[in-house]
Scaffold this active site. Structure first.
Site, PDB file in Angstrom:
ATOM      1  N   GLY A  15       0.870  -1.197   0.098  1.00 57.91           N
ATOM      2  CA  GLY A  15       0.020  -0.050  -0.124  1.00 57.91           C
ATOM      3  C   GLY A  15       0.609   1.172   0.127  1.00 57.91           C
ATOM      4  O   GLY A  15       0.330   2.513   0.355  1.00 57.91           O
ATOM      5  N   ASN A  17       1.624   2.954  -2.527  1.00 60.20           N
ATOM      6  CA  ASN A  17       0.933   3.799  -3.561  1.00 60.20           C
ATOM      7  C   ASN A  17      -0.357   4.209  -2.777  1.00 60.20           C
ATOM      8  O   ASN A  17      -0.705   5.676  -2.952  1.00 60.20           O
ATOM      9  CB  ASN A  17       0.502   3.162  -4.801  1.00 60.20           C
ATOM     10  CG  ASN A  17       1.573   3.139  -5.875  1.00 60.20           C
ATOM     11  OD1 ASN A  17       1.816   4.356  -6.386  1.00 60.20           O
ATOM     12  ND2 ASN A  17       2.224   2.023  -5.933  1.00 60.20           N
ATOM     13  N   MET A  88      -3.665  -7.323  -6.977  1.00 60.02           N
ATOM     14  CA  MET A  88      -2.853  -8.271  -7.685  1.00 60.02           C
ATOM     15  C   MET A  88      -3.844  -9.333  -8.284  1.00 60.02           C
ATOM     16  O   MET A  88      -3.604 -10.401  -8.409  1.00 60.02           O
ATOM     17  CB  MET A  88      -1.791  -8.950  -6.814  1.00 60.02           C
ATOM     18  CG  MET A  88      -0.723  -7.875  -6.388  1.00 60.02           C
ATOM     19  SD  MET A  88      -0.044  -6.763  -7.803  1.00 60.02           S
ATOM     20  CE  MET A  88       1.173  -7.977  -8.580  1.00 60.02           C
ATOM     21  N   HIS A 107       0.767   0.182 -13.410  1.00 62.21           N
ATOM     22  CA  HIS A 107       1.705  -1.125 -13.779  1.00 62.21           C
ATOM     23  C   HIS A 107       3.090  -0.790 -14.082  1.00 62.21           C
ATOM     24  O   HIS A 107       3.397   0.246 -14.619  1.00 62.21           O
ATOM     25  CB  HIS A 107       0.901  -1.621 -15.159  1.00 62.21           C
ATOM     26  CG  HIS A 107       1.699  -2.684 -15.708  1.00 62.21           C
ATOM     27  ND1 HIS A 107       1.539  -4.016 -14.949  1.00 62.21           N
ATOM     28  CD2 HIS A 107       2.579  -2.893 -16.586  1.00 62.21           C
ATOM     29  CE1 HIS A 107       2.130  -4.785 -15.596  1.00 62.21           C
ATOM     30  NE2 HIS A 107       3.083  -4.261 -16.343  1.00 62.21           N
TER      31      HIS A 107
HETATM   32  C1  GAR Z   1       3.400  -1.285  -7.609  1.00 61.85           C
HETATM   33  O1  GAR Z   1       4.816  -1.106  -8.090  1.00 61.85           O
HETATM   34  C2  GAR Z   1       2.656  -1.556  -8.853  1.00 61.85           C
HETATM   35  O2  GAR Z   1       2.883  -0.926 -10.018  1.00 61.85           O
HETATM   36  C3  GAR Z   1       2.475  -2.976  -8.690  1.00 61.85           C
HETATM   37  O3  GAR Z   1       2.486  -3.336  -7.468  1.00 61.85           O
HETATM   38  C4  GAR Z   1       3.258  -2.439  -6.548  1.00 61.85           C
HETATM   39  C5  GAR Z   1       2.439  -2.260  -5.386  1.00 61.85           C
HETATM   40  O4  GAR Z   1       3.086  -1.519  -4.496  1.00 61.85           O
HETATM   41  N1  GAR Z   1       1.135  -3.554  -9.594  1.00 61.85           N
HETATM   42  C6  GAR Z   1       1.412  -4.307 -10.321  1.00 61.85           C
HETATM   43  O5  GAR Z   1       2.383  -5.026 -10.584  1.00 61.85           O
HETATM   44  C7  GAR Z   1      -0.002  -4.737 -11.001  1.00 61.85           C
HETATM   45  N2  GAR Z   1      -0.042  -5.721 -12.087  1.00 61.85           N
HETATM   46  P1  GAR Z   1       2.385  -0.897  -3.186  1.00 61.85           P
HETATM   47  O6  GAR Z   1       1.482  -1.922  -2.812  1.00 61.85           O
HETATM   48  O7  GAR Z   1       3.607  -0.460  -2.266  1.00 61.85           O
HETATM   49  O8  GAR Z   1       1.598   0.278  -3.769  1.00 61.85           O
END
Ligand code: GAR
Length: 210
Positions: A15, A17, A88, A107
């Site tokens: 989390g 982001n 995911m 992504h």
């Molecule tokens: C991020 O890097 C996002 O781009 C990726 O997962 C990470 C989540 O980080 N998303 C994917 O790969 C979707 N296919 P976070 O939980 O720290 O935000």
């Protein structure tokens, strides 16, 4: 009731982001009104709770029986946009169709290159000079909806998948809130199946490279 543009953020894990999206709220005119997760242990849920943001956890199953409940939560919270931030799971067609052009995802690659998983390692294996991150609308094909914005980084000689992931995540933390802000301000909007940015049809991704 506030007039802010309300969003629901979907997470599956850390989390970071979500955290950046929440922390940019004072400067951007949107409000995180709901955080949804398929994982009751997602660390991001604690971030939401610490900001008094309602959370909803559902159990993923093959029959999609959670769908109508998640749908109701989003409607009740009056959200205008669903933001997939490290979510995911692949959302089923019925859900995507019921929120057409209202779901965005981040992504970790310069789409259309490298949809799917393990993007950092795949970029290194190919010997690419650049890597990046993309915010795009979600349609029923994996990582293939209309691209809105991208942020690009140069790959260094000594980069490995972890250094790339860290540098890219840092970029994501600016790019994602900024893109949500553009949508909240109606600067990015759909009209008759075309995506517009500042009144012009968007033909190239909006770039944010800092
Ligand atoms: C991020 O890097 C996002 O781009 C990726 O997962 C990470 C989540 O980080 N998303 C994917 O790969 C979707 N296919 P976070 O939980 O720290 O935000």
């Amino acid at each position: 009731m506030s007039n802010l543009f309300k969003i629901a953020v979907f997470i599956s894990g850390t989390g970071s982001n979500l955290k950046s999206i929440i922390e940019k709220q004072p400067q951007y005119p949107y409000q995180v009104s709901l955080v949804v997760s398929n994982n009751e242990n997602a660390k991001g849920l604690a971030i939401a709770k610490s900001h008094n943001i309602p959370t909803y956890v559902f159990k993923w199953d093959r029959n999609d029986s959670y769908l109508s409940k998640v749908h109701n939560q989003i409607k009740q919270a009056d959200c205008q946009l669903i933001v997939l931030a490290g979510f995911m799971k692949i959302l089923p067609k019925g859900f995507i169709d019921s929120f057409q052009n209202q779901i965005i995802n981040i992504h970790p690659s310069l789409l259309p290159k490298y949809p799917g998983l393990h993007t950092h390692q795949r970029v290194l294996d190919k010997g690419d000079k650049f890597h990046g991150t993309t915010v795009h609308y979600v349609n029923t094909e994996l990582d293939a909806g209309k691209i809105i914005a991208q942020s690009k980084i140069k790959i260094k000689k000594d980069d490995n998948k972890d250094t790339l992931a860290a540098r890219l995540l840092f970029r994501e933390h600016s790019l994602f809130p900024y893109t949500i802000y553009l949508i909240a301000q109606n600067r990015v909007k759909w009209r008759e199946n075309e995506l517009y940015f500042d009144q012009k049809i968007l033909t190239q991704p909006i770039e944010m490279n800092e």
